[in-house]
Design a protein around this motif. Structure first.
Motif, PDB file in Angstrom:
ATOM      1  N   TYR A   1       0.809  -1.213   0.000  1.00 42.39           N
ATOM      2  CA  TYR A   1       0.000   0.000   0.000  1.00 42.39           C
ATOM      3  C   TYR A   1       0.844   1.266   0.000  1.00 42.39           C
ATOM      4  O   TYR A   1       0.284   2.366   0.089  1.00 42.39           O
ATOM      5  CB  TYR A   1      -0.944  -0.016   1.213  1.00 42.39           C
ATOM      6  CG  TYR A   1      -1.824  -1.235   1.205  1.00 42.39           C
ATOM      7  CD1 TYR A   1      -3.009  -1.257   0.483  1.00 42.39           C
ATOM      8  CD2 TYR A   1      -1.451  -2.390   1.892  1.00 42.39           C
ATOM      9  CE1 TYR A   1      -3.808  -2.388   0.451  1.00 42.39           C
ATOM     10  CE2 TYR A   1      -2.250  -3.522   1.866  1.00 42.39           C
ATOM     11  CZ  TYR A   1      -3.418  -3.513   1.140  1.00 42.39           C
ATOM     12  OH  TYR A   1      -4.204  -4.635   1.097  1.00 42.39           O
ATOM     13  N   GLY A   2       2.161   1.146  -0.096  1.00 40.03           N
ATOM     14  CA  GLY A   2       2.982   2.341  -0.187  1.00 40.03           C
ATOM     15  C   GLY A   2       4.411   2.112   0.258  1.00 40.03           C
ATOM     16  O   GLY A   2       4.809   1.007   0.655  1.00 40.03           O
ATOM     17  N   ARG A   3       5.206   3.194   0.194  1.00 43.76           N
ATOM     18  CA  ARG A   3       6.616   3.172   0.549  1.00 43.76           C
ATOM     19  C   ARG A   3       6.908   4.379   1.436  1.00 43.76           C
ATOM     20  O   ARG A   3       6.294   5.439   1.291  1.00 43.76           O
ATOM     21  CB  ARG A   3       7.466   3.227  -0.714  1.00 43.76           C
ATOM     22  CG  ARG A   3       8.968   3.312  -0.495  1.00 43.76           C
ATOM     23  CD  ARG A   3       9.663   3.654  -1.791  1.00 43.76           C
ATOM     24  NE  ARG A   3       9.503   2.613  -2.779  1.00 43.76           N
ATOM     25  CZ  ARG A   3      10.367   1.623  -2.968  1.00 43.76           C
ATOM     26  NH1 ARG A   3      11.461   1.555  -2.203  1.00 43.76           N
ATOM     27  NH2 ARG A   3      10.158   0.719  -3.891  1.00 43.76           N
ATOM     28  N   ALA A   4       7.896   4.251   2.328  1.00 48.01           N
ATOM     29  CA  ALA A   4       8.292   5.353   3.204  1.00 48.01           C
ATOM     30  C   ALA A   4       9.787   5.258   3.475  1.00 48.01           C
ATOM     31  O   ALA A   4      10.396   4.185   3.357  1.00 48.01           O
ATOM     32  CB  ALA A   4       7.511   5.325   4.513  1.00 48.01           C
ATOM     33  N   ALA A   5      10.392   6.416   3.855  1.00 44.09           N
ATOM     34  CA  ALA A   5      11.839   6.453   4.117  1.00 44.09           C
ATOM     35  C   ALA A   5      12.151   7.556   5.119  1.00 44.09           C
ATOM     36  O   ALA A   5      11.384   8.510   5.283  1.00 44.09           O
ATOM     37  CB  ALA A   5      12.603   6.672   2.821  1.00 44.09           C
ATOM     38  N   ASP A   6      13.287   7.423   5.784  1.00 40.70           N
ATOM     39  CA  ASP A   6      13.811   8.449   6.683  1.00 40.70           C
ATOM     40  C   ASP A   6      15.334   8.436   6.559  1.00 40.70           C
ATOM     41  O   ASP A   6      15.942   7.423   6.183  1.00 40.70           O
ATOM     42  CB  ASP A   6      13.371   8.177   8.125  1.00 40.70           C
ATOM     43  CG  ASP A   6      13.627   9.373   9.033  1.00 40.70           C
ATOM     44  OD1 ASP A   6      13.842  10.479   8.492  1.00 40.70           O
ATOM     45  OD2 ASP A   6      13.625   9.195  10.271  1.00 40.70           O
ATOM     46  N   HIS A   7      15.981   9.580   6.859  1.00 39.58           N
ATOM     47  CA  HIS A   7      17.436   9.669   6.702  1.00 39.58           C
ATOM     48  C   HIS A   7      18.081  10.190   7.982  1.00 39.58           C
ATOM     49  O   HIS A   7      17.439  10.835   8.825  1.00 39.58           O
ATOM     50  CB  HIS A   7      17.790  10.572   5.521  1.00 39.58           C
ATOM     51  CG  HIS A   7      17.431  12.014   5.751  1.00 39.58           C
ATOM     52  ND1 HIS A   7      16.175  12.516   5.500  1.00 39.58           N
ATOM     53  CD2 HIS A   7      18.170  13.053   6.228  1.00 39.58           C
ATOM     54  CE1 HIS A   7      16.143  13.797   5.800  1.00 39.58           C
ATOM     55  NE2 HIS A   7      17.342  14.155   6.246  1.00 39.58           N
ATOM     56  N   TYR A   8      19.375   9.912   8.098  1.00 40.73           N
ATOM     57  CA  TYR A   8      20.182  10.378   9.229  1.00 40.73           C
ATOM     58  C   TYR A   8      21.540  10.813   8.689  1.00 40.73           C
ATOM     59  O   TYR A   8      22.191  10.070   7.938  1.00 40.73           O
ATOM     60  CB  TYR A   8      20.363   9.266  10.265  1.00 40.73           C
ATOM     61  CG  TYR A   8      21.406   9.587  11.324  1.00 40.73           C
ATOM     62  CD1 TYR A   8      21.116  10.470  12.348  1.00 40.73           C
ATOM     63  CD2 TYR A   8      22.669   9.009  11.271  1.00 40.73           C
ATOM     64  CE1 TYR A   8      22.072  10.780  13.310  1.00 40.73           C
ATOM     65  CE2 TYR A   8      23.621   9.300  12.239  1.00 40.73           C
ATOM     66  CZ  TYR A   8      23.311  10.191  13.247  1.00 40.73           C
ATOM     67  OH  TYR A   8      24.270  10.493  14.194  1.00 40.73           O
ATOM     68  N   THR A   9      21.958  11.999   9.063  1.00 39.26           N
ATOM     69  CA  THR A   9      23.255  12.533   8.631  1.00 39.26           C
ATOM     70  C   THR A   9      24.285  12.301   9.722  1.00 39.26           C
ATOM     71  O   THR A   9      24.142  12.812  10.846  1.00 39.26           O
ATOM     72  CB  THR A   9      23.143  14.023   8.296  1.00 39.26           C
ATOM     73  OG1 THR A   9      22.185  14.199   7.242  1.00 39.26           O
ATOM     74  CG2 THR A   9      24.486  14.576   7.838  1.00 39.26           C
ATOM     75  N   LEU A  10      25.323  11.560   9.373  1.00 36.76           N
ATOM     76  CA  LEU A  10      26.391  11.228  10.318  1.00 36.76           C
ATOM     77  C   LEU A  10      27.537  12.223  10.175  1.00 36.76           C
ATOM     78  O   LEU A  10      28.006  12.493   9.062  1.00 36.76           O
ATOM     79  CB  LEU A  10      26.899   9.804  10.050  1.00 36.76           C
ATOM     80  CG  LEU A  10      28.119   9.355  10.858  1.00 36.76           C
ATOM     81  CD1 LEU A  10      27.799   9.327  12.346  1.00 36.76           C
ATOM     82  CD2 LEU A  10      28.592   7.990  10.380  1.00 36.76           C
ATOM     83  N   LEU A  11      27.968  12.754  11.316  1.00 36.77           N
ATOM     84  CA  LEU A  11      29.106  13.672  11.355  1.00 36.77           C
ATOM     85  C   LEU A  11      30.054  13.202  12.451  1.00 36.77           C
ATOM     86  O   LEU A  11      29.723  13.256  13.633  1.00 36.77           O
ATOM     87  CB  LEU A  11      28.631  15.103  11.624  1.00 36.77           C
ATOM     88  CG  LEU A  11      29.700  16.196  11.573  1.00 36.77           C
ATOM     89  CD1 LEU A  11      30.387  16.224  10.201  1.00 36.77           C
ATOM     90  CD2 LEU A  11      29.106  17.557  11.901  1.00 36.77           C
TER      91      LEU A  11
END
Length: 398
Positions: free
Chosen positions: A307-317
């Motif tokens: 029924y769908g797609r989802a995503a999340d991101h994280y920036t590593l420093l």
């Protein structure tokens, strides 16, 4: 056997009378001790239960007594079994009462059972057996999948009852009106109640119930519980680590995923690059040991279902081991900024009010001063004009 005696008055009844009416009139009119009569009692029983069919005799003198089923098959002849059906048993045979017992009753046993007394004239009465069929626990049928933003159609079905059962839908203690339908299956009825309700993802797992009511249940009810199964696209959120990450530290990210159905495969990737060699993935968990600045970048967690797609991101420093990094929460800055803004606004308001009051007071002073100069000029002019001065002064004083 003694000669069979019958009531002469009973013979005078007209032929067109129905058998039941003739028997009733016979009972009411036969007043001599020699007149014989029979009476039957109607009975109602639950399906699967036991029914007792009784024939009451009046002035019985040993005449033949026959009991027949609704198909006019003889069950008992003077107390002797005539039909091979072990469900029927003769439990009592006296000059006043003949009683048989039928076990494991079904709706096919319904109808009139004949109590016949053979004298010179045959007299009989009919005992009507009625069978009540309480409903089983109803079932719930779903026409199509419940998808977020759509509608779901639910049908509660009670396939068999007699008389027809009453159905109702309940959610959160309130009745949901449904569209009722009823079908006659011969001796029993099937009933259904259909509802249509809009659904969102918050409705997933919501409890409903279908209740069946019937006179044979004695005020009780049969309940089928049902929980909505609402399908919806997934949501993804990466749970970040706390604190500053330096070279040599370890990184651990958790991808929190919801959805119905819950996505089975969770994909980790690095934007514009490949994942580090030391990266370890275990389902929703992503780990890198012994971090270095080469690991800097944006990492992505993705999940999908039908029924769908989802995503999340994280920036590593990743920082040098000796680097001094100031970490301040955004909340204190916001609080301090708000307080400073309030103070500046207050000072500006005070200045505006002070200036306005000062300008108004100065304008009032100039007005009074000008008024005083006008009065002084008028007095001087009156003095120079001689005699008219007194009058002018008077007028002025007035």
């Amino acid at each position: 056997m003694r000669p069979v005696r019958s009531c002469v008055l009973c013979r005078l009844l007209p032929a067109p009378f129905s058998l039941a009416l003739r028997s009733l009139v016979l009972v009411l009119l036969c007043i001599t001790p020699r007149c014989q009569a029979v009476q039957a009692e109607n009975v109602t029983v639950l399906e699967g239960g036991t029914a007792q069919i009784s024939c009451r005799l009046q002035n019985y003198d040993g005449s033949i007594v026959v009991i027949q089923n609704p198909r006019r098959q003889t069950l008992f002849f003077n107390g002797t079994r005539a039909l091979k059906d072990d469900r029927f048993q003769m439990v009592l045979f006296t000059p006043r009462l003949v009683r048989i017992e039928l076990t494991n009753v079904s709706v096919s046993d319904e109808g009139g059972y004949f109590c016949q007394l053979y004298t010179d004239d045959t007299h009989h009465q009919v005992a009507t057996l009625s069978v009540s069929v309480p409903p089983e626990t109803p079932t719930v049928e779903v026409k199509q999948e419940a998808v977020e933003g759509g509608e779901v159609e639910l049908t509660c079905v009670s396939p068999r009852s007699k008389p027809a059962a009453t159905l109702r839908w309940i959610r959160n203690g309130r009745e949901i009106p449904g569209v009722m339908s009823q079908q006659d299956n011969g001796k029993t009825f099937s009933v259904s109640s259909t509802i249509r309700i809009p659904v969102e993802r918050k409705d997933n797992g919501a409890a409903l119930s279908c209740e069946a009511f019937h006179p044979a249940l004695g005020g009780q009810k049969r309940i089928r519980h049902y929980r909505l199964d609402v399908y919806f696209a997934p949501t993804v959120r990466i749970v970040p680590p706390t604190g500053i990450l330096r070279e040599g530290d370890s990184l651990s990210l958790t991808c929190s995923v919801t959805g119905n159905p819950l996505p089975r495969n969770i994909q980790w990737s690095k934007i514009n690059d490949t994942l580090p060699e030391r990266a370890e993935i275990s389902g929703p968990t992503f780990q890198i040991s012994r971090l270095s600045q080469s690991h800097n970048g944006t990492y992505l967690c993705q999940a999908q279902n039908n029924y769908g797609r989802a995503a999340d991101h994280y920036t590593l420093l990743v920082y040098d081991p000796g680097a001094v990094v100031e970490t301040h929460s955004a909340v204190p800055y916001a609080v301090i900024g708000g307080v400073l803004a309030l103070l500046v606004f207050t000072v500006i308001c005070v200045l505006i009010v002070t200036i306005w009051c000062s300008v108004r007071q100065k304008g009032s002073y100039l007005t009074h001063e000008a008024s005083g100069l006008d009065e002084h000029g008028e007095v001087q002019e009156a003095f120079l004009n001689g005699n008219d001065a007194s009058q002018g002064k008077k007028e002025y004083l007035l």
